[in-house]
Design a protein around this motif. Structure first.
Motif, PDB file in Angstrom:
ATOM      1  N   LEU A 179     -20.394  44.989 -13.297  1.00  0.00           N
ATOM      2  CA  LEU A 179     -18.829  44.179 -13.523  1.00  0.00           C
ATOM      3  C   LEU A 179     -19.078  42.592 -13.828  1.00  0.00           C
ATOM      4  CD1 LEU A 179     -18.081  46.298 -10.204  1.00  0.00           C
ATOM      5  CD2 LEU A 179     -16.815  46.113 -12.822  1.00  0.00           C
ATOM      6  N   LEU A 180     -20.564  42.033 -14.199  1.00  0.00           N
ATOM      7  CA  LEU A 180     -20.029  40.840 -14.504  1.00  0.00           C
ATOM      8  C   LEU A 180     -20.343  40.844 -16.207  1.00  0.00           C
ATOM      9  CD1 LEU A 180     -22.202  39.084 -12.020  1.00  0.00           C
ATOM     10  CD2 LEU A 180     -20.610  38.744 -12.306  1.00  0.00           C
ATOM     11  N   THR A 181     -20.923  42.001 -16.560  1.00  0.00           N
ATOM     12  CA  THR A 181     -20.245  41.227 -17.773  1.00  0.00           C
ATOM     13  C   THR A 181     -19.000  41.532 -18.408  1.00  0.00           C
ATOM     14  OG1 THR A 181     -21.383  44.058 -18.669  1.00  0.00           O
ATOM     15  CG2 THR A 181     -23.030  43.092 -17.943  1.00  0.00           C
ATOM     16  N   LEU A 182     -18.768  42.273 -17.761  1.00  0.00           N
ATOM     17  CA  LEU A 182     -17.184  42.817 -18.075  1.00  0.00           C
ATOM     18  C   LEU A 182     -15.556  41.612 -18.151  1.00  0.00           C
ATOM     19  CD1 LEU A 182     -15.759  46.005 -15.982  1.00  0.00           C
ATOM     20  CD2 LEU A 182     -16.654  45.588 -18.459  1.00  0.00           C
ATOM     21  N   VAL A 183     -17.027  40.160 -17.472  1.00  0.00           N
ATOM     22  CA  VAL A 183     -15.772  39.178 -17.498  1.00  0.00           C
ATOM     23  C   VAL A 183     -15.928  38.024 -18.938  1.00  0.00           C
ATOM     24  CG1 VAL A 183     -16.602  36.776 -16.931  1.00  0.00           C
ATOM     25  CG2 VAL A 183     -16.636  38.400 -15.141  1.00  0.00           C
ATOM     26  N   GLN A 184     -15.054  37.765 -19.073  1.00  0.00           N
ATOM     27  CA  GLN A 184     -14.343  37.610 -21.305  1.00  0.00           C
ATOM     28  C   GLN A 184     -14.547  35.812 -20.785  1.00  0.00           C
ATOM     29  OE1 GLN A 184     -13.342  40.100 -23.210  1.00  0.00           O
ATOM     30  NE2 GLN A 184     -13.738  41.453 -21.299  1.00  0.00           N
ATOM     31  N   THR A 185     -15.935  35.757 -21.271  1.00  0.00           N
ATOM     32  CA  THR A 185     -16.207  34.328 -20.895  1.00  0.00           C
ATOM     33  C   THR A 185     -17.426  34.718 -22.677  1.00  0.00           C
ATOM     34  OG1 THR A 185     -16.975  32.379 -20.357  1.00  0.00           O
ATOM     35  CG2 THR A 185     -17.978  34.019 -19.380  1.00  0.00           C
ATOM     36  N   GLU A 186     -17.604  33.592 -23.147  1.00  0.00           N
ATOM     37  CA  GLU A 186     -18.266  32.955 -24.136  1.00  0.00           C
ATOM     38  C   GLU A 186     -19.640  32.944 -23.419  1.00  0.00           C
ATOM     39  OE1 GLU A 186     -17.219  30.346 -27.233  1.00  0.00           O
ATOM     40  OE2 GLU A 186     -15.239  31.678 -26.681  1.00  0.00           O
ATOM     41  N   ALA A 187     -19.882  32.161 -22.678  1.00  0.00           N
ATOM     42  CA  ALA A 187     -21.493  32.048 -22.188  1.00  0.00           C
ATOM     43  C   ALA A 187     -21.430  32.750 -20.306  1.00  0.00           C
ATOM     44  CB  ALA A 187     -21.262  30.846 -21.147  1.00  0.00           C
ATOM     45  N   ALA A 188     -22.704  33.080 -20.389  1.00  0.00           N
ATOM     46  CA  ALA A 188     -23.339  34.226 -19.022  1.00  0.00           C
ATOM     47  C   ALA A 188     -23.075  33.251 -18.171  1.00  0.00           C
ATOM     48  CB  ALA A 188     -24.106  34.832 -19.622  1.00  0.00           C
ATOM     49  N   GLY A 189     -23.567  32.165 -17.911  1.00  0.00           N
ATOM     50  CA  GLY A 189     -23.712  31.003 -17.575  1.00  0.00           C
ATOM     51  C   GLY A 189     -23.238  31.121 -15.875  1.00  0.00           C
ATOM     52  N   ARG A 190     -21.254  30.761 -17.368  1.00  0.00           N
ATOM     53  CA  ARG A 190     -20.702  29.746 -16.870  1.00  0.00           C
ATOM     54  C   ARG A 190     -19.476  31.074 -15.685  1.00  0.00           C
ATOM     55  NH1 ARG A 190     -17.362  27.713 -21.074  1.00  0.00           N
ATOM     56  NH2 ARG A 190     -18.572  25.990 -20.496  1.00  0.00           N
ATOM     57  N   ALA A 191     -20.021  32.504 -16.046  1.00  0.00           N
ATOM     58  CA  ALA A 191     -19.629  33.197 -15.097  1.00  0.00           C
ATOM     59  C   ALA A 191     -20.194  33.702 -14.308  1.00  0.00           C
ATOM     60  CB  ALA A 191     -19.188  34.602 -16.097  1.00  0.00           C
ATOM     61  N   TYR A 192     -21.497  33.919 -14.470  1.00  0.00           N
ATOM     62  CA  TYR A 192     -22.554  33.679 -13.060  1.00  0.00           C
ATOM     63  C   TYR A 192     -21.704  32.396 -12.134  1.00  0.00           C
ATOM     64  CZ  TYR A 192     -24.710  36.176 -15.976  1.00  0.00           C
ATOM     65  OH  TYR A 192     -25.311  37.353 -16.823  1.00  0.00           O
ATOM     66  N   ALA A 193     -21.743  31.391 -12.678  1.00  0.00           N
ATOM     67  CA  ALA A 193     -21.415  29.810 -11.878  1.00  0.00           C
ATOM     68  C   ALA A 193     -20.137  30.251 -10.832  1.00  0.00           C
ATOM     69  CB  ALA A 193     -21.584  28.566 -12.933  1.00  0.00           C
TER      70      ALA A 193
END
Length: 103
Positions: free
Chosen positions: A43-57
């Motif tokens: 599910l976290l891979t579905l977040v629309q962002t260019e940076a994984a770290g920002r999605a996780y934060a």
């Protein structure tokens, strides 16, 4: 909604391990726990962002709030004012990370 689904999946998966190790639940509790953690990661891979770290934060704030809902709904422990205050601060931080202007 992706963050909420990820939080529920992560908390459920971790709680399965907690139940097995700390509450004496049977080892088969690990099977749905592992599946739930796989769903969380997906599910976290579905977040629309260019940076994984920002999605996780940003997800961290949602996770904290969802953990307090779990505390109340599943463990029957009502969050106190400090829990609510801390979660509110974290949600504000998550909102800044998600929607802050980028240049």
């Amino acid at each position: 909604m992706v963050y909420v689904g990820a939080a529920v999946a992560e908390i459920a998966g971790c709680f399965a391990f907690w139940g097995w190790l700390r509450l004496g639940k049977p080892i088969w509790w690990l099977l749905p726990g592992v599946f739930s953690l796989i769903v969380f990661a997906y599910l976290l891979t579905l977040v629309q962002t260019e940076a994984a770290g920002r999605a996780y934060a940003a997800y961290g704030g949602i996770y904290i709030a969802a953990s307090l809902v779990w505390l109340w709904a599943v463990e029957s422990v009502r969050p106190d004012r400090w829990d609510i205050a801390g979660a509110s601060i974290c949600l504000i931080g998550a909102a800044v990370i998600l929607w802050g202007p980028r240049g």
